[in-house]
Write a protein that holds these residues in place. Structure first.
Motif, PDB file in Angstrom:
ATOM      1  N   ALA A   9      25.463  -9.911 -42.961  1.00 30.72           N
ATOM      2  CA  ALA A   9      26.198 -11.066 -43.489  1.00 30.72           C
ATOM      3  C   ALA A   9      25.453 -12.364 -43.199  1.00 30.72           C
ATOM      4  CB  ALA A   9      27.599 -11.114 -42.879  1.00 30.72           C
ATOM      5  N   ARG A  58      29.634 -19.039 -50.924  1.00 23.28           N
ATOM      6  CA  ARG A  58      28.738 -17.966 -51.365  1.00 23.28           C
ATOM      7  C   ARG A  58      29.503 -16.877 -52.110  1.00 23.28           C
ATOM      8  NH1 ARG A  58      27.240 -12.893 -49.984  1.00 23.28           N
ATOM      9  NH2 ARG A  58      28.667 -12.804 -48.212  1.00 23.28           N
ATOM     10  N   HIS A 102      32.424 -15.670 -41.070  1.00 22.21           N
ATOM     11  CA  HIS A 102      33.254 -15.555 -42.279  1.00 22.21           C
ATOM     12  C   HIS A 102      34.156 -16.767 -42.490  1.00 22.21           C
ATOM     13  CE1 HIS A 102      32.879 -10.870 -42.316  1.00 22.21           C
ATOM     14  NE2 HIS A 102      31.777 -11.490 -42.702  1.00 22.21           N
ATOM     15  N   HIS A 107      30.240 -19.679 -46.355  1.00 19.18           N
ATOM     16  CA  HIS A 107      30.469 -18.262 -46.645  1.00 19.18           C
ATOM     17  C   HIS A 107      31.432 -18.117 -47.821  1.00 19.18           C
ATOM     18  CE1 HIS A 107      31.223 -13.978 -45.997  1.00 19.18           C
ATOM     19  NE2 HIS A 107      32.513 -14.254 -46.054  1.00 19.18           N
ATOM     20  N   LEU A 153      23.905 -15.072 -45.896  1.00 18.85           N
ATOM     21  CA  LEU A 153      24.294 -16.479 -45.860  1.00 18.85           C
ATOM     22  C   LEU A 153      23.069 -17.388 -45.769  1.00 18.85           C
ATOM     23  CD1 LEU A 153      26.751 -18.242 -45.975  1.00 18.85           C
ATOM     24  CD2 LEU A 153      26.953 -18.104 -43.501  1.00 18.85           C
TER      25      LEU A 153
END
Length: 280
Positions: A35, A221, A213, A218, A39
């Motif tokens: 993740a 995105r 998160h 985030h 990002l």
């Protein structure tokens, strides 16, 4: 106080639990790192597409603020109180930190003490048979040696001679804890410490992932990638909006630098700018 011996079954079960925790931790760390990599890649793409336009807009806003401050001062000297919006605050990009280094697990204690219950005589015999049975040896001198050793193993088992079986297994390279026992208290403490460290690391990774998160970038995105998957080009749309805002600010700056001689126009300009900036 006498130590409570940990059985071989319990030791195996606790080791398997620790391995399960470590596998779960590895999955969590991989998910976090994946993740974070996505990002970072998105931020780079976002800045390449929009960064120059955003910097240009910020520069125009700074020039506008300076021009309106001069107008406000000039009007105050003439007895006109005109509202002045606050200096626009810079919005730094949030840090996308990597996971902190994990505390390494301590090595497992070893040592031939009797705290860990030794295996039964039958278990020793079976282990010795796996080592010395002639059927498991190749033909030739090595098989003959195994036949002689297996005879000794059988005699030792028949006479319940643990010492003979233990000596043969240790000489053949078996780990002492598998033959004559191991440090139960130390092993138990080591397992407890390892479980504590891994569980603590799991909480750290989960917290870092939740923080990742929660970042607005985030969410941005996710929204942009969903739009792109649907055939849209949201970054191009955002770039067009930034260009439109740049054009508006240039026009606003042009007007602001030229209304200073007219009190009414200057006051109206400041009022409209205040409304635009503050939304009031």
């Amino acid at each position: 106080m006498a130590s409570m011996a940990i059985t071989r079954h319990e030791l195996t079960r606790r080791r398997e639990q620790l391995q399960d925790l470590q596998r779960y931790l590895a999955v969590l760390e991989a998910d976090h790192d994946g993740a974070r990599a996505k990002l970072l890649g998105f931020r780079q793409r976002y800045l390449e597409a929009l960064g120059p336009l955003m910097r240009e807009l910020d520069e125009l806003e700074a020039q506008l603020h300076q021009a309106t401050a001069l107008l406000s001062d000039a009007l105050k000297r003439q007895g006109v109180d005109a509202p002045l919006p606050a200096t626009p605050a810079a919005k730094p990009w949030p840090d996308i930190a990597a996971l902190p280094s994990a505390t390494p697990l301590p090595p497992e204690p070893v040592g031939p003490t009797m705290d860990l219950p030794p295996p039964s005589l039958k278990t020793l015999y079976r282990r010795a048979a796996m080592r010395f049975h002639p059927d498991l040896a190749p033909h030739g001198p090595e098989r003959e040696v195994c036949e002689q050793r297996m005879m000794i193993v059988n005699d030792a088992y028949a006479s319940a001679d643990r010492h003979k079986l233990e000596s043969m297994l240790l000489a053949a390279g078996e780990a002492p804890e598998k033959v004559i026992g191991g440090p139960a208290d130390a092993v138990r403490a080591w397992l407890g410490l390892c479980e504590h460290l891994v569980q603590g690391r799991i909480r750290v990774v989960q917290a870092q992932t939740a923080l990742l998160h929660s970042l607005q970038m985030h969410q941005l995105r996710i929204a942009i990638e969903r739009a792109e998957a649907g055939g849209m080009r949201p970054l191009d749309i955002m770039a067009a909006r930034l260009r439109a805002q740049i054009s508006e600010r240039r026009q606003e700056l042009y007007i602001g630098e030229r209304v200073g001689g007219d009190v009414s126009l200057a006051a109206d300009f400041l009022r409209k700018r205040y409304q635009r900036v503050t939304g009031r």
